[in-house]
Write a protein that holds these residues in place. Structure first.
Motif, mmCIF file in Angstrom:
data_model
loop_
_atom_site.group_PDB
_atom_site.id
_atom_site.type_symbol
_atom_site.label_atom_id
_atom_site.label_comp_id
_atom_site.label_asym_id
_atom_site.label_seq_id
_atom_site.Cartn_x
_atom_site.Cartn_y
_atom_site.Cartn_z
ATOM 1 N N VAL A 57 0.841 -1.189 0.000
ATOM 2 C CA VAL A 57 0.000 0.000 0.000
ATOM 3 C C VAL A 57 0.882 1.246 0.000
ATOM 4 C CG1 VAL A 57 -1.449 1.369 1.551
ATOM 5 C CG2 VAL A 57 -2.024 -1.003 1.075
ATOM 6 N N ASP A 58 0.515 2.196 -0.825
ATOM 7 C CA ASP A 58 1.234 3.462 -0.899
ATOM 8 C C ASP A 58 0.780 4.335 0.275
ATOM 9 O OD1 ASP A 58 2.044 6.066 -1.484
ATOM 10 O OD2 ASP A 58 1.967 5.701 -3.644
ATOM 11 N N LEU A 59 1.641 4.421 1.299
ATOM 12 C CA LEU A 59 1.253 5.081 2.554
ATOM 13 C C LEU A 59 0.896 6.555 2.340
ATOM 14 C CD1 LEU A 59 0.889 4.810 5.613
ATOM 15 C CD2 LEU A 59 3.318 5.309 5.892
ATOM 16 N N ALA A 60 1.662 7.232 1.475
ATOM 17 C CA ALA A 60 1.400 8.652 1.235
ATOM 18 C C ALA A 60 0.028 8.829 0.584
ATOM 19 C CB ALA A 60 2.488 9.239 0.346
ATOM 20 N N ALA A 61 -0.293 7.955 -0.381
ATOM 21 C CA ALA A 61 -1.594 8.038 -1.057
ATOM 22 C C ALA A 61 -2.720 7.730 -0.067
ATOM 23 C CB ALA A 61 -1.646 7.055 -2.222
ATOM 24 N N LEU A 62 -2.463 6.791 0.848
ATOM 25 C CA LEU A 62 -3.463 6.460 1.860
ATOM 26 C C LEU A 62 -3.731 7.661 2.751
ATOM 27 C CD1 LEU A 62 -5.186 4.620 3.710
ATOM 28 C CD2 LEU A 62 -3.069 3.984 4.870
ATOM 29 N N LYS A 63 -2.653 8.317 3.195
ATOM 30 C CA LYS A 63 -2.810 9.464 4.106
ATOM 31 C C LYS A 63 -3.624 10.572 3.443
ATOM 32 C CE LYS A 63 0.990 8.806 7.312
ATOM 33 N NZ LYS A 63 2.405 9.059 7.613
ATOM 34 N N GLU A 64 -3.413 10.730 2.138
ATOM 35 C CA GLU A 64 -4.153 11.757 1.407
ATOM 36 C C GLU A 64 -5.645 11.466 1.369
ATOM 37 O OE1 GLU A 64 -2.843 12.793 -2.694
ATOM 38 O OE2 GLU A 64 -0.940 13.098 -1.598
ATOM 39 N N VAL B 183 2.074 -0.878 10.819
ATOM 40 C CA VAL B 183 1.886 -0.153 12.083
ATOM 41 C C VAL B 183 1.600 1.326 11.791
ATOM 42 C CG1 VAL B 183 3.011 0.539 14.231
ATOM 43 C CG2 VAL B 183 3.199 -1.824 13.423
ATOM 44 N N GLU B 184 2.353 1.889 10.830
ATOM 45 C CA GLU B 184 2.114 3.293 10.436
ATOM 46 C C GLU B 184 0.722 3.436 9.805
ATOM 47 O OE1 GLU B 184 4.861 1.571 9.959
ATOM 48 O OE2 GLU B 184 6.650 2.835 9.836
ATOM 49 N N ILE B 185 0.321 2.428 9.038
ATOM 50 C CA ILE B 185 -1.016 2.474 8.421
ATOM 51 C C ILE B 185 -2.072 2.514 9.514
ATOM 52 C CG2 ILE B 185 -2.685 1.136 7.042
ATOM 53 C CD1 ILE B 185 -0.289 0.090 5.380
ATOM 54 N N ALA B 186 -1.916 1.631 10.521
ATOM 55 C CA ALA B 186 -2.898 1.582 11.618
ATOM 56 C C ALA B 186 -2.953 2.924 12.341
ATOM 57 C CB ALA B 186 -2.532 0.460 12.584
#
Ligand SMILES: *Cc1c(COP(=O)(O)O)cnc(C)c1O
Length: 505
Positions: A204-211, A236-239
């Motif tokens: 999963v692209d974490l930056a895209a998720l955060k957006e 863990v960062e995703i959670a």
């Protein structure tokens, strides 16, 4: 290429042709001799059957042959390697089958009085404890009937929890590599789906998720290890990001076989996850029996679990059917299913767990991962690996190695059938072109993997040598030749026809 041989009987060697059971019907045929009834009183208030209901009449040997012949058209894990990625087609230990057939379990009726099913409830409760311990979660809903049903249960818990806070949210985030059931579940629950792209490492692209996160997001549905066979290293960062946005973290736990005994999803910040007992904990799967998809829940979601629940009371175990403050079931969203789940699957799963023990379960995941990496390592020079290894429980290849050969992933898979192998999962996940997802599971021996690998290498070389015609005609040796799959799904022809006829059409 030679034409398939036509036989006068329609049989092909010992692949026996079999008509529909209705075509075997003969007047007056019956498997048993019953005496003519005398003095029958119609107790249906004068209702009489107007015409024959059309059940076929067959003798017992005919019935036996009919179903045995049909069963020989099936491929099964008991017949050979079944490398369907994402399906965890492992061996079903015969011990599980034996205990599931004990009359005390097999003959249970869901309406039996509570005091007569204490053993069954004890078993459900013990299994529930194991599943909570293995996942590090505090509660469990045992009733979901399969993985997809577990997803529904989980999202309904999440929706109930959000509604209890007066916080209606509209969106569920789903990675592009997700199993189709994830967006389908979210849509059934009334959510809008937004996709999160994968990065070039297949995660999963974490930056895209955060957006994408915000006050409108109810949950993320994420599979870990994901459907590329990779561990989501930033889980863990995703959670943390999901929780910071006030959303819940649903994990699709269908791939738990890769981490059972190694990682507890509860420790990763997951709020809710379904388990496929019919994948991780053996039990027949893929047309072999019903599924079972218990859902484990973190503390925050536990009060919203469906009813009934097994609760230990003063008089032993009981199934609590009602909302109750005292029993912690006050906020439940209600009933998910008619009864309390698939008893036979619970028995098999607990038998699998107890016969392996905690250390044995850890070895299950280690061996499953080792086998997948062995396949990956032995094929990566000829087939194109989608993302750099090592992988978890399954190895993902794509069709770049077939470029310019005129052979597609589908052709390649059909040629595997001629070689006696069930194909791997094809064209899934969608994030790579012409995906070939191979999951050997821990139950395959090195010999069986070596045979499989040798066949895959042979076929890859044959494709590269420009033998596209051979692949286009495959399977050459199966009882059925290649079907028009779209038409076969929409207008299934169930009547047996010789393969030669099939090929001519
Ligand atoms: C198998 C699977 C499901 C669905 O499980 P069913 O028991 O078939 O409903 C969901 N997600 C993933 C990743 C799976 O592999």
């Amino acid at each position: 290429m030679s034409k398939p041989i036509e036989t006068s009987s329609g049989h092909r060697g010992l692949d026996l042709a079999e008509p529909l059971i209705f075509e075997l019907d003969g007047p007056g045929r019956c498997g048993v001799d019953l005496p003519e009834p005398d003095a029958v009183t119609n107790r249906l208030g004068g209702l009489e059957r107007q015409a024959a209901i059309g059940l076929p009449g067959l003798s017992e040997p005919q019935v036996v042959r009919h179903f045995v012949r049909l069963s020989r058209n099936n491929f099964a894990i008991d017949a050979g390697l079944y490398p369907l990625g994402s399906c965890t087609m492992k061996h079903n230990p015969r011990l599980n089958e034996k205990v599931a057939r004990l009359p005390g379990f097999a003959d249970l009726h869901p309406m039996q009085p509570m005091e007569t099913v204490q053993g069954a409830l004890e078993l459900i409760d013990t299994l529930a404890e194991w599943l909570c311990a293995l996942t590090g979660m505090s509660a469990i809903a045992m009733s979901p009937a399969a993985g997809a049903h577990g997803e529904l249960c989980g999202l309904m818990c999440i929706r109930a929890a959000l509604e209890a806070k007066g916080d209606a949210r509209q969106v569920v985030l789903v990675p592009t590599s997700a199993h189709g059931t994830n967006p389908a579940t979210a849509a059934i629950c009334g959510y809008r789906i937004e996709e999160i792209p994968a990065d070039d490492r297949g995660r999963v692209d974490l930056a895209a998720l955060k957006e994408k996160l915000g006050p409108h997001v109810a949950a993320i549905m994420l599979t870990n290890p994901n459907t590329c066979g990779l561990f989501e290293t930033q889980i863990v960062e995703i959670a943390e990001a999901v929780h910071a946005a006030g959303a819940y973290f649903y994990c699709d736990g269908a791939n738990f076989n890769a981490i059972v005994g190694k990682v507890r999803p509860g420790d990763l910040g997951i709020d809710c996850m379904h388990l496929n007992l019919h994948k991780t904990f053996s039990t027949p799967h893929g047309g072999g029996g019903p599924g079972s998809g218990p859902v484990v829940l973190a503390e925050a979601l536990a009060p919203y679990a469906p009813l009934p629940m097994v609760v230990r009371g003063a008089d032993g175990l009981e199934l609590v059917e009602h909302k109750s403050e005292a029993l912690g079931t006050a906020a439940s969203f209600g009933r998910l299913k008619g009864f309390h789940g698939q008893m036979g699957m619970f028995v098999r799963a607990l038998a699998f767990i107890l016969s392996h023990g905690a250390d044995g379960l850890r070895q299950v995941s280690e061996d499953a991962v080792l086998n997948a990496n062995y396949v990956l390592a032995r094929l990566q020079d000829l087939l194109t690996l989608s993302f750099p290894g090592p992988c978890m429980h399954e190895a993902l290849f794509d069709d770049r190695f077939l470029q310019g050969t005129g052979v597609s992933t589908l052709d390649f898979a059909k040629a595997m059938i001629d070689e006696g192998f069930h194909p791997m999962t094809m064209y899934f996940p969608l994030v790579v072109s012409g995906a070939m997802l191979i999951e050997p599971t821990e139950s395959e021996s090195k010999d069986s993997l070596d045979q499989f690998i040798a066949t895959m290498r042979h076929l890859a070389e044959r494709a590269r040598q420009g033998d596209a015609g051979y692949f286009a005609g495959a399977p050459h040796l199966a009882p059925y030749r290649r079907l028009n799959e779209t038409q076969a799904a929409r207008q299934p022809v169930l009547r047996w026809r010789p393969a030669v006829q099939e090929a001519a059409e």
